[in-house]
Design a protein around this motif. Sequence first.
Motif, short mmCIF file in Angstrom:
data_model
loop_
_atom_site.label_atom_id
_atom_site.label_comp_id
_atom_site.label_asym_id
_atom_site.label_seq_id
_atom_site.Cartn_x
_atom_site.Cartn_y
_atom_site.Cartn_z
N TRP A 25 0.84 -1.21 0.00
CA TRP A 25 0.00 0.00 0.00
C TRP A 25 0.87 1.26 0.00
O TRP A 25 0.57 2.23 -0.71
CB TRP A 25 -0.94 0.00 1.20
N ALA A 26 1.95 1.23 0.77
CA ALA A 26 2.88 2.38 0.80
C ALA A 26 3.49 2.60 -0.58
O ALA A 26 3.65 3.74 -1.03
CB ALA A 26 3.98 2.15 1.84
N GLY A 27 3.83 1.52 -1.28
CA GLY A 27 4.39 1.64 -2.63
C GLY A 27 3.39 2.21 -3.61
O GLY A 27 3.73 3.08 -4.42
N LEU A 28 2.15 1.73 -3.56
CA LEU A 28 1.11 2.27 -4.44
C LEU A 28 0.87 3.75 -4.14
O LEU A 28 0.74 4.56 -5.07
CB LEU A 28 -0.19 1.48 -4.29
N SER A 29 0.80 4.09 -2.86
CA SER A 29 0.58 5.49 -2.48
C SER A 29 1.72 6.38 -2.94
O SER A 29 1.48 7.48 -3.46
CB SER A 29 0.43 5.61 -0.95
N ALA A 30 2.95 5.92 -2.77
CA ALA A 30 4.11 6.71 -3.19
C ALA A 30 4.11 6.90 -4.70
O ALA A 30 4.38 8.00 -5.19
CB ALA A 30 5.42 6.02 -2.75
N ALA A 31 3.81 5.84 -5.43
CA ALA A 31 3.77 5.96 -6.90
C ALA A 31 2.68 6.94 -7.32
O ALA A 31 2.90 7.78 -8.20
CB ALA A 31 3.52 4.59 -7.53
N PHE A 32 1.52 6.87 -6.69
CA PHE A 32 0.43 7.77 -7.06
C PHE A 32 0.77 9.22 -6.73
O PHE A 32 0.47 10.13 -7.49
CB PHE A 32 -0.87 7.35 -6.36
N ARG A 33 1.43 9.42 -5.58
CA ARG A 33 1.79 10.79 -5.16
C ARG A 33 2.91 11.39 -6.00
O ARG A 33 2.89 12.59 -6.31
CB ARG A 33 2.25 10.78 -3.70
N GLU A 35 4.52 10.04 -9.04
CA GLU A 35 4.74 9.67 -10.44
C GLU A 35 3.54 10.07 -11.30
O GLU A 35 2.47 9.45 -11.22
CB GLU A 35 4.99 8.16 -10.57
N ASP A 36 3.73 11.12 -12.11
CA ASP A 36 2.64 11.59 -12.99
C ASP A 36 2.16 10.50 -13.94
O ASP A 36 0.96 10.33 -14.14
CB ASP A 36 3.10 12.79 -13.82
N ALA A 37 3.09 9.75 -14.51
CA ALA A 37 2.72 8.70 -15.46
C ALA A 37 1.85 7.64 -14.78
O ALA A 37 0.87 7.17 -15.37
CB ALA A 37 3.97 8.07 -16.07
N PHE A 38 2.19 7.27 -13.55
CA PHE A 38 1.40 6.26 -12.84
C PHE A 38 -0.01 6.78 -12.60
O PHE A 38 -0.98 6.04 -12.78
CB PHE A 38 2.08 5.87 -11.53
#
Length: 125
Positions: A25-33, A35-38
Motif C-alpha cells: 500500500w505504501a508503494g502504491l501510495s508513493a507511486a500515485f503521489r 509519479e505523474d505517469a502512474f
Amino acid sequence: MTQPVSPYKGKTGLRRVLNAAGYSWAGLSAAFRHEDAFRQEVFLALLLIPLALYLGETGISRALMIGAVLLVLIVELLNSALEAAVDRISLEHHQLIKRAKDMGSAAVMIALANVVVVWALVLLG
C-alpha cells in the motif's frame, strides 16, 4: 564477509502478510503521489476496466483486456522503482543510468502497445 540479516525477514504467518500488505500500500501510495505517469495510467485503468467488463463478450476476453491494462500498471511501478533506485545512487549523467532508464521506459511503451493490440484483437475479432 556476511551480509546483515534484515530484521523484517524473521516475520511469519499473519504478521508477515500484514507487513507485506502495508509495504504494498505504501508503494502504491508513493507511486500515485510522486509519479505523474502512474497517476495517468491509474485514471486510464479506471476508465478501461469497467469498459472491458461491458464490452467483453466472454470471461476470457474480459480477462485479457483487464490483464493488459493491469500489466501497464505493473510495468510502470517497476520502472518507477528502477528510476528511484538509480536516482538514489547518482543524479549525474551517466550512459549506463540513461540506458537503464530508457529500457524501463521502453518496457512501459511495450506494455501500452500490448493494450492496444489485445483490445483490438478482442473487439475486432
